[in-house]
Enzyme design. Structure first.
Site, short mmCIF file in Angstrom:
data_model
loop_
_atom_site.label_atom_id
_atom_site.label_comp_id
_atom_site.label_asym_id
_atom_site.label_seq_id
_atom_site.Cartn_x
_atom_site.Cartn_y
_atom_site.Cartn_z
N LYS A 153 70.73 -20.84 88.72
CA LYS A 153 71.96 -21.53 88.31
C LYS A 153 71.84 -21.88 86.85
CE LYS A 153 73.38 -26.24 89.20
NZ LYS A 153 73.71 -27.22 90.26
N ASP A 165 81.19 -30.19 93.19
CA ASP A 165 80.02 -31.06 93.29
C ASP A 165 80.53 -32.50 93.13
OD1 ASP A 165 77.76 -32.61 92.77
OD2 ASP A 165 76.93 -31.33 91.22
N GLU A 213 80.54 -24.00 89.46
CA GLU A 213 80.46 -25.35 90.02
C GLU A 213 81.13 -26.35 89.08
OE1 GLU A 213 76.41 -26.17 91.05
OE2 GLU A 213 76.69 -28.33 91.17
N LYS A 228 73.32 -23.93 83.67
CA LYS A 228 74.22 -24.98 83.21
C LYS A 228 75.05 -24.39 82.07
CE LYS A 228 72.97 -28.62 85.65
NZ LYS A 228 73.93 -29.33 86.52
N SER A 249 67.90 -24.74 88.96
CA SER A 249 68.95 -25.06 88.00
C SER A 249 68.34 -25.02 86.60
CB SER A 249 69.50 -26.45 88.33
OG SER A 249 70.45 -26.85 87.36
N LYS A 308 75.50 -33.12 98.04
CA LYS A 308 74.38 -33.96 97.60
C LYS A 308 74.47 -35.24 98.42
CE LYS A 308 74.00 -32.49 92.81
NZ LYS A 308 74.61 -32.76 91.50
N ASP A 348 77.10 -23.92 86.48
CA ASP A 348 77.52 -25.31 86.74
C ASP A 348 77.97 -25.93 85.42
OD1 ASP A 348 77.91 -27.92 87.55
OD2 ASP A 348 75.84 -28.25 88.22
N GLY A 373 70.82 -31.01 94.13
CA GLY A 373 69.67 -31.86 93.86
C GLY A 373 69.92 -32.74 92.65
C1 NPQ Z 1 74.16 -30.98 89.26
N1 NPQ Z 1 71.69 -31.27 89.32
O1 NPQ Z 1 74.16 -30.13 90.13
C2 NPQ Z 1 72.95 -31.84 88.99
C3 NPQ Z 1 73.06 -32.60 87.77
C4 NPQ Z 1 71.94 -33.47 87.38
C5 NPQ Z 1 69.78 -29.82 89.63
O2 NPQ Z 1 71.57 -29.28 88.27
C6 NPQ Z 1 68.42 -35.80 84.74
C7 NPQ Z 1 69.10 -35.00 83.87
C8 NPQ Z 1 68.77 -35.83 86.06
C9 NPQ Z 1 70.15 -34.22 84.33
C10 NPQ Z 1 70.20 -35.07 87.84
C11 NPQ Z 1 71.11 -30.09 89.00
C12 NPQ Z 1 69.83 -35.06 86.52
C13 NPQ Z 1 70.52 -34.25 85.64
C14 NPQ Z 1 71.25 -34.26 88.23
C15 NPQ Z 1 71.57 -33.46 86.09
O3 NPQ Z 1 75.19 -31.17 88.65
MG MG Z 2 76.45 -29.82 89.76
#
Ligand code: NPQ
Ligand code: MG
Length: 368
Positions: free
Chosen positions: A161, A238, A213, A163, A135, A262, A188, A290
């Site tokens: 992925k 999610d 996502e 953001k 990610s 998750k 995402d 994650g």
């Molecule tokens: C998601 N995880 O899928 C989450 C969001 C997430 C791997 O993209 C610190 C800062 C911890 C940002 C844990 C991924 C976090 C964070 C999860 C974002 O939406």
């Molecule tokens: Mg997500």
């Protein structure tokens, strides 16, 4: 088993680089670890709740409080303990999925260590290693993003992925497609859009993304169903999926055609497996998300991701994607894959010296 003690430990884990999402920028994780002691064994788990309630309503201080104040006394009163009994004992308490997940996982770890069985064996893992995606946070510029993606592809990650948020979507996606061609690519939004953005989000369609996502709010299942009628990119949920029940509702309403599981968000690995089974029964692809876990949380996620229905590549990255020094023997990428741990329980242990160094507080919970 009988519960004889619970230790709640907070650790400060600096990230190798800032991680920016539509809900903020993080430079470190403040992680809650649980150590559960029973008359037969010891179990560890990590609570995924973030420092602030911006991803979901949970936050780490709240999780620690609800565990110590309500959940541990309820478990201590419950008598004979196993992972299933945790769910039953905590069912009267509303919400707090990440806090519940952590406690159930620690008890499951204790149970499996006693039985000499791994998380993978217990959950029904069908593979010895899982393919890994990564990610990639929102960056200050497109060139910096391309540099980051280039490095992850060189590391061997099999799926990228990105953001996204309003103002950082079409341009970065177009740039990554243009530069890296036919890679597995998805986005995402962490709920940063509204249903009125449907025409804008449809402009992602030509980029052949695997999925988008969580474009809309957590509770907006009907909005996602409406959006799905205007975009060709498959919608994956999610934040909205908090249980097998919400997963079933989302599938039936047409709010998503793919699900990110998750375990923390759905109250634990038992519920995560139920969602996996539901998705398999409905022909809905699932993948394992994650929460920037340390090695303790990562170990269990990798075991879950090895279940047969996890047909899409997950956010199960290697330790060094996030941390310079992990709490456990680091998980490493080999040929784009991570090996599923095979030892009893999580199959990994915190390294005592590392643990000491990163610990910021330690609470021994009263059982009553
Ligand atoms: C998601 N995880 O899928 C989450 C969001 C997430 C791997 O993209 C610190 C800062 C911890 C940002 C844990 C991924 C976090 C964070 C999860 C974002 O939406
Ligand atoms: Mg997500």
């Amino acid at each position: 088993m009988k519960l004889t003690g619970v230790e709640l430990r907070r650790v400060a884990m600096p990230l190798v680089s800032p991680f920016r999402t539509s809900f903020g920028t993080q430079t470190a994780r403040d992680i809650l670890l649980l150590r559960v002691v029973t008359d037969e064994s010891v179990g560890w788990a990590e609570c995924s709740a973030l420092a602030d309630p911006r991803y979901s309503s949970e936050y780490v201080d709240g999780a620690q409080d609800v565990i110590a104040r309500f959940f541990v006394p309820a478990l201590a009163a419950a008598g004979d303990l196993d992972a299933y009994a945790v769910g039953r004992s905590l069912a009267p308490f509303r919400g707090h999925w990440m806090a519940k997940a952590a406690l159930e996982t620690a008890v499951l770890d204790a149970q499996l260590r006693r039985d000499g069985q791994s998380f993978g064996q217990f959950l029904g893992a069908a593979r010895e290693r899982v393919p890994c995606g990564v990610s990639v946070g929102i960056m200050d510029s497109v060139p910096l993003l391309l540099e980051a993606v280039d490095r992850y592809l060189a590391d061997g990650y099999l799926r990228i992925k990105l953001k996204i948020e309003p103002g950082w979507d079409l341009e970065p996606v177009a740039a990554v497609r243009d530069r890296f061609g036919d890679i597995e690519l998805q986005v995402d939004a962490n709920a940063a859009y509204s249903v009125s953005d449907a025409r804008h989000l449809a402009k992602l369609d030509p980029f052949d993304l695997l999925l988008i996502e969580q474009p809309l709010d957590e509770d907006d299942l009907l909005g996602h169903a409406e959006l799905a009628r205007h975009v060709r990119t498959p919608i994956c949920l999610d934040e909205s999926i908090t249980s097998a029940r919400t997963a079933e509702a989302a599938i039936r309403l047409g709010a998503c055609s793919i699900i990110n599981v998750k375990p923390a968000r759905v109250g634990g690995y038992l519920e995560a497996r139920r969602i996996h089974d539901l998705c398999v029964a409905n022909g809905v692809p699932v993948w394992c998300g994650g929460m920037l876990e340390s090695g303790l949380g990562r170990a269990a996620n990798i075991a879950l991701a090895a279940l047969p229905g996890f047909t899409l590549t997950g956010d199960t990255s290697a330790s060094d994607r996030y941390y310079a020094a992990d709490l456990t023997t680091p998980f490493v990428l080999e040929d784009g894959h991570i090996a599923v741990p095979t030892g009893p329980g999580l199959g990994v242990d915190p390294i005592p010296e590392v643990l000491d160094e990163v610990t910021t507080s330690l609470q021994t919970v009263a059982l009553r």
